[in-house]
Design a protein around this motif. Structure first.
Motif, PDB file in Angstrom:
ATOM      1  N   GLY A  79     -50.834   0.290 -12.646  1.00 18.09           N
ATOM      2  CA  GLY A  79     -51.775   0.173 -13.755  1.00 18.09           C
ATOM      3  C   GLY A  79     -53.172  -0.156 -13.284  1.00 18.09           C
ATOM      4  O   GLY A  79     -53.430  -1.265 -12.827  1.00 18.09           O
ATOM      5  N   THR A  80     -54.063   0.827 -13.376  1.00 18.93           N
ATOM      6  CA  THR A  80     -55.474   0.602 -13.042  1.00 18.93           C
ATOM      7  C   THR A  80     -56.301   1.787 -13.542  1.00 18.93           C
ATOM      8  O   THR A  80     -55.795   2.904 -13.623  1.00 18.93           O
ATOM      9  N   ASP A  81     -57.566   1.520 -13.858  1.00 21.14           N
ATOM     10  CA  ASP A  81     -58.463   2.632 -14.211  1.00 21.14           C
ATOM     11  C   ASP A  81     -59.338   3.016 -13.031  1.00 21.14           C
ATOM     12  O   ASP A  81     -60.124   3.952 -13.113  1.00 21.14           O
ATOM     13  N   SER A  82     -59.190   2.283 -11.902  1.00 21.27           N
ATOM     14  CA  SER A  82     -60.071   2.521 -10.754  1.00 21.27           C
ATOM     15  C   SER A  82     -59.495   3.591  -9.826  1.00 21.27           C
ATOM     16  O   SER A  82     -58.378   3.452  -9.328  1.00 21.27           O
ATOM     17  N   GLU A  83     -60.293   4.640  -9.579  1.00 28.19           N
ATOM     18  CA  GLU A  83     -59.831   5.715  -8.690  1.00 28.19           C
ATOM     19  C   GLU A  83     -59.700   5.201  -7.252  1.00 28.19           C
ATOM     20  O   GLU A  83     -58.778   5.571  -6.526  1.00 28.19           O
ATOM     21  N   LYS A  84     -60.617   4.290  -6.889  1.00 28.88           N
ATOM     22  CA  LYS A  84     -60.590   3.716  -5.537  1.00 28.88           C
ATOM     23  C   LYS A  84     -59.270   2.951  -5.316  1.00 28.88           C
ATOM     24  O   LYS A  84     -58.611   3.076  -4.287  1.00 28.88           O
ATOM     25  N   ALA A  85     -58.877   2.178  -6.321  1.00 30.09           N
ATOM     26  CA  ALA A  85     -57.631   1.396  -6.208  1.00 30.09           C
ATOM     27  C   ALA A  85     -56.424   2.331  -6.190  1.00 30.09           C
ATOM     28  O   ALA A  85     -55.456   2.100  -5.466  1.00 30.09           O
ATOM     29  N   ARG A  86     -56.487   3.407  -6.992  1.00 24.90           N
ATOM     30  CA  ARG A  86     -55.361   4.374  -6.997  1.00 24.90           C
ATOM     31  C   ARG A  86     -55.166   4.981  -5.614  1.00 24.90           C
ATOM     32  O   ARG A  86     -54.037   5.194  -5.174  1.00 24.90           O
ATOM     33  N   THR A  87     -56.266   5.249  -4.928  1.00 24.22           N
ATOM     34  CA  THR A  87     -56.167   5.835  -3.589  1.00 24.22           C
ATOM     35  C   THR A  87     -55.436   4.877  -2.648  1.00 24.22           C
ATOM     36  O   THR A  87     -54.565   5.278  -1.875  1.00 24.22           O
ATOM     37  N   VAL A  88     -55.776   3.577  -2.742  1.00 23.25           N
ATOM     38  CA  VAL A  88     -55.097   2.589  -1.897  1.00 23.25           C
ATOM     39  C   VAL A  88     -53.614   2.533  -2.255  1.00 23.25           C
ATOM     40  O   VAL A  88     -52.740   2.538  -1.372  1.00 23.25           O
ATOM     41  N   MET A  89     -53.308   2.523  -3.551  1.00 26.82           N
ATOM     42  CA  MET A  89     -51.903   2.416  -3.976  1.00 26.82           C
ATOM     43  C   MET A  89     -51.123   3.661  -3.552  1.00 26.82           C
ATOM     44  O   MET A  89     -49.964   3.560  -3.150  1.00 26.82           O
ATOM     45  N   ARG A  90     -51.775   4.832  -3.628  1.00 29.42           N
ATOM     46  CA  ARG A  90     -51.100   6.072  -3.169  1.00 29.42           C
ATOM     47  C   ARG A  90     -50.766   5.971  -1.680  1.00 29.42           C
ATOM     48  O   ARG A  90     -49.672   6.349  -1.264  1.00 29.42           O
ATOM     49  N   SER A  91     -51.708   5.438  -0.890  1.00 30.92           N
ATOM     50  CA  SER A  91     -51.452   5.316   0.555  1.00 30.92           C
ATOM     51  C   SER A  91     -50.302   4.359   0.820  1.00 30.92           C
ATOM     52  O   SER A  91     -49.462   4.607   1.680  1.00 30.92           O
ATOM     53  N   LEU A  92     -50.265   3.266   0.062  1.00 30.33           N
ATOM     54  CA  LEU A  92     -49.194   2.290   0.278  1.00 30.33           C
ATOM     55  C   LEU A  92     -47.823   2.892   0.006  1.00 30.33           C
ATOM     56  O   LEU A  92     -46.868   2.636   0.714  1.00 30.33           O
ATOM     57  N   TYR A  93     -47.754   3.692  -1.050  1.00 29.61           N
ATOM     58  CA  TYR A  93     -46.456   4.246  -1.460  1.00 29.61           C
ATOM     59  C   TYR A  93     -46.257   5.683  -0.957  1.00 29.61           C
ATOM     60  O   TYR A  93     -45.378   6.373  -1.447  1.00 29.61           O
ATOM     61  N   ARG A  94     -47.062   6.104   0.029  1.00 29.61           N
ATOM     62  CA  ARG A  94     -46.983   7.503   0.479  1.00 29.61           C
ATOM     63  C   ARG A  94     -45.556   7.955   0.834  1.00 29.61           C
ATOM     64  O   ARG A  94     -45.130   9.034   0.412  1.00 29.61           O
ATOM     65  N   PRO A  95     -44.778   7.129   1.557  1.00 30.44           N
ATOM     66  CA  PRO A  95     -43.412   7.591   1.885  1.00 30.44           C
ATOM     67  C   PRO A  95     -42.595   7.929   0.633  1.00 30.44           C
ATOM     68  O   PRO A  95     -41.733   8.793   0.670  1.00 30.44           O
ATOM     69  N   LEU A  96     -42.871   7.269  -0.462  1.00 28.47           N
ATOM     70  CA  LEU A  96     -42.124   7.572  -1.691  1.00 28.47           C
ATOM     71  C   LEU A  96     -42.626   8.862  -2.325  1.00 28.47           C
ATOM     72  O   LEU A  96     -41.871   9.616  -2.934  1.00 28.47           O
ATOM     73  N   PHE A  97     -43.937   9.121  -2.199  1.00 32.52           N
ATOM     74  CA  PHE A  97     -44.499  10.397  -2.682  1.00 32.52           C
ATOM     75  C   PHE A  97     -43.768  11.551  -2.012  1.00 32.52           C
ATOM     76  O   PHE A  97     -43.402  12.531  -2.647  1.00 32.52           O
ATOM     77  N   ILE A  98     -43.557  11.375  -0.686  1.00 32.37           N
ATOM     78  CA  ILE A  98     -42.901  12.445   0.077  1.00 32.37           C
ATOM     79  C   ILE A  98     -41.494  12.675  -0.476  1.00 32.37           C
ATOM     80  O   ILE A  98     -41.025  13.799  -0.577  1.00 32.37           O
ATOM     81  N   ASN A  99     -40.831  11.589  -0.879  1.00 30.37           N
ATOM     82  CA  ASN A  99     -39.484  11.711  -1.477  1.00 30.37           C
ATOM     83  C   ASN A  99     -39.517  12.156  -2.940  1.00 30.37           C
ATOM     84  O   ASN A  99     -38.515  12.128  -3.627  1.00 30.37           O
ATOM     85  N   GLU A 100     -40.709  12.446  -3.439  1.00 34.11           N
ATOM     86  CA  GLU A 100     -40.910  12.892  -4.819  1.00 34.11           C
ATOM     87  C   GLU A 100     -40.501  11.841  -5.858  1.00 34.11           C
ATOM     88  O   GLU A 100     -40.016  12.171  -6.939  1.00 34.11           O
ATOM     89  N   THR A 101     -40.692  10.582  -5.501  1.00 35.56           N
ATOM     90  CA  THR A 101     -40.497   9.520  -6.508  1.00 35.56           C
ATOM     91  C   THR A 101     -41.603   9.648  -7.547  1.00 35.56           C
ATOM     92  O   THR A 101     -42.782   9.732  -7.184  1.00 35.56           O
ATOM     93  N   PRO A 102     -41.271   9.656  -8.840  1.00 40.20           N
ATOM     94  CA  PRO A 102     -42.340   9.716  -9.844  1.00 40.20           C
ATOM     95  C   PRO A 102     -43.214   8.458  -9.794  1.00 40.20           C
ATOM     96  O   PRO A 102     -42.684   7.354  -9.721  1.00 40.20           O
TER      97      PRO A 102
END
Ligand SMILES: NC(=O)c1ccc[n+]([C@@H]2O[C@H](COP(=O)([O-])OP(=O)(O)OC[C@H]3O[C@@H](n4cnc5c(N)ncnc54)[C@H](O)[C@@H]3O)[C@@H](O)[C@H]2O)c1
Length: 439
Positions: free
Chosen positions: A175-198
């Protein structure tokens, strides 16, 4: 990324070690020096399957460290998670946010460059706004959106399966409206992105409410099937078959439809109470959840009555053996465990309790100091007038009933988790009482 966890309890430690295992550099902070000592000496302060090995592996790889010093851990972090407790406040059921706010204030004092502050603790709607305000007040030199962002990222792991839940979650909520923060959160959870976790990106308040809505819904599902079990007992139906019959309907789903002694644990009781309070104050009361809280509270006392009835209505002077104390198997967590209320009521009624739990006895001693703790299952049963199964640890699923019978004064089994078959138990010569099934 450099990650700091403030709070190294069930959630902070598991999240920290899993982020380290994803390849991030993680420092877990706790203000309890004993906990940090245990961790720095190769132990883990809680029981969670697989945790000790994963901690050792990541410490060896130099991805994970433990400290009591917040300053050093926060200074260079890209993301600082707040994973401290949010227990019920005494008296009114609100979440006690004092630990969260104290952590926010401490973090503010030490922040260096752009930092994402992430609330992983379960916190009521609006807490992120307050955390942001606390940081702004403590550090007028820092601007939200520029020097820091406060993000909500609730945790959905279950104790007992915490590592696989963290690494293979059904979803991650951010939960955030900040694009900068979303980028950090995406990097943190990148391994899950690869597994296609929603990954559900939403605003901060919605994210905070998602956690409570989820827990309130699951608590409702459990309470629904528990009440159905009571009805089954009255009308001669079988709640396990009702669960299967409705659970196979994809709209309903099979999970959380096991009748039992009522929900407990570190989350459902406090989170249902907290969301009820939030809703009352917002002028949109959650009547269903209010009923769930009341029904679940009453249920624990009712389970003690079930035991008393099984012993001809009087347990005074009787020895009751209890197998399982933790609020569920595979954890040592005793918080709000149904065993506490059930045992208190049995003791009040004059019973002497002998108890055994594979992992939770040390914790249990704080809340139930006056009962007898036993070395193993059969030691617990020895000399008992009745046996009660409260927590369904695997090792209680295949008891040697000839041995059990030979040790007990009378073969009476009250199975509050429905792990045995009523017909088989009758064949074995037991008076067998379970939940929502014909005897
Ligand atoms: N336990 C679960 O299964 C679970 C699951 C999902 C969410 N949650 C939520 O996560 C949060 C944490 O729960 P938990 O069960 O891990 O709690 P916990 O009590 O096991 O751990 C909290 C830790 O925070 C430490 N702490 C408190 N203030 C601190 C500070 N200022 N600096 C450093 N350490 C500090 C405490 O010493 C403690 O070790 C709660 O909001 C809970 O509702 C828990």
């Amino acid at each position: 990324m450099r990650v700091t966890m403030i709070g190294t309890g069930y959630v902070g430690l598991v999240s920290g070690v899993c982020f380290a295992d994803f390849g991030h550099d993680v420092v877990c902070v706790d203000k309890d020096p004993d906990k940090i000592d245990v961790l720095n000496n190769g132990g883990v302060p809680i029981y969670e399957p697989g945790l000790k090995e994963l901690v050792a592996k990541n410490v060896r790889a130099a991805h994970l460290a433990f400290t009591t010093e917040t300053e050093r851990a926060v200074k260079n972090a890209d993301a600082v998670f707040i994973a401290v407790g949010t227990p019920s406040r005494r008296g009114d059921g609100h979440a006690d946010l004092s630990y969260v706010y104290a952590a926010a204030k401490e973090i503010a004092g030490y922040m260096g460059g752009y930092t994402v502050i992430v609330t992983k603790s379960t916190v009521p709607v609006g807490t992120g706004d307050e955390v942001e305000a606390i940081i702004c007040k403590a550090r007028p030199d820092l601007k939200p959106g520029i020097d820091f962002d406060v993000v909500s990222n609730p945790e959905f792991l279950r104790e007992g399966a915490a590592i696989s839940d963290f690494k293979r979650p059904d979803r991650v909520v951010v939960g955030t409206d900040s694009e900068k923060a979303r980028t950090v959160m995406r990097s943190l959870y990148r391994p899950l992105f690869i597994n296609e976790t929603p990954i559900v990106f939403t605003n901060r308040r919605t994210s905070e409410l998602i956690k409570y809505a989820g827990n309130a819904f699951l608590a409702t599902k459990i309470t629904f099937i528990n009440e159905m079990a009571d009805l089954c007992e009255k009308v001669g139906a079988n709640v396990q078959e009702v669960s299967r019959g409705i659970g196979l309907d994809g709209r309903i789903g099979k999970k959380f439809l096991h009748a039992g002694p009522g929900y407990g644990g570190s989350c459902f009781p406090k989170d249902t109470l907290a969301v009820v309070r939030t809703a009352q104050e917002a002028g949109a009361p959650l009547k269903i959840v209010e009923a769930v809280v009341a029904v679940n509270d009453a249920r624990k006392a009712k389970m003690a009555d079930k035991v008393i009835e099984a012993v001809d209505g009087d347990v005074s002077g009787k020895i009751i053996a209890v197998l399982g104390l933790a609020f569920k198997p595979n954890t040592d967590d005793m918080r709000e465990s149904p065993a506490i209320d059930i045992i208190h009521k049995l003791v009040e009624a004059g019973a002497a309790i002998r108890a055994y739990d594979p992992e939770a006895m040390e914790e249990a001693k704080h809340q139930l100091p006056d009962i007898t703790y036993c070395a193993h299952t059969y030691d617990c049963i020895d000399g008992a007038d009745a046996l009660v199964i409260i927590t369904e640890w695997d090792q209680f699923r295949a008891l040697d009933f000839d041995r059990v019978k030979s040790l007990m004064i009378a073969p009476v089994l009250i199975d509050l988790r429905n792990i045995y078959n009523p017909i088989r138990m009758a064949e074995q010569g037991f008076t067998y009482i379970s939940v929502g099934r014909p005897q």
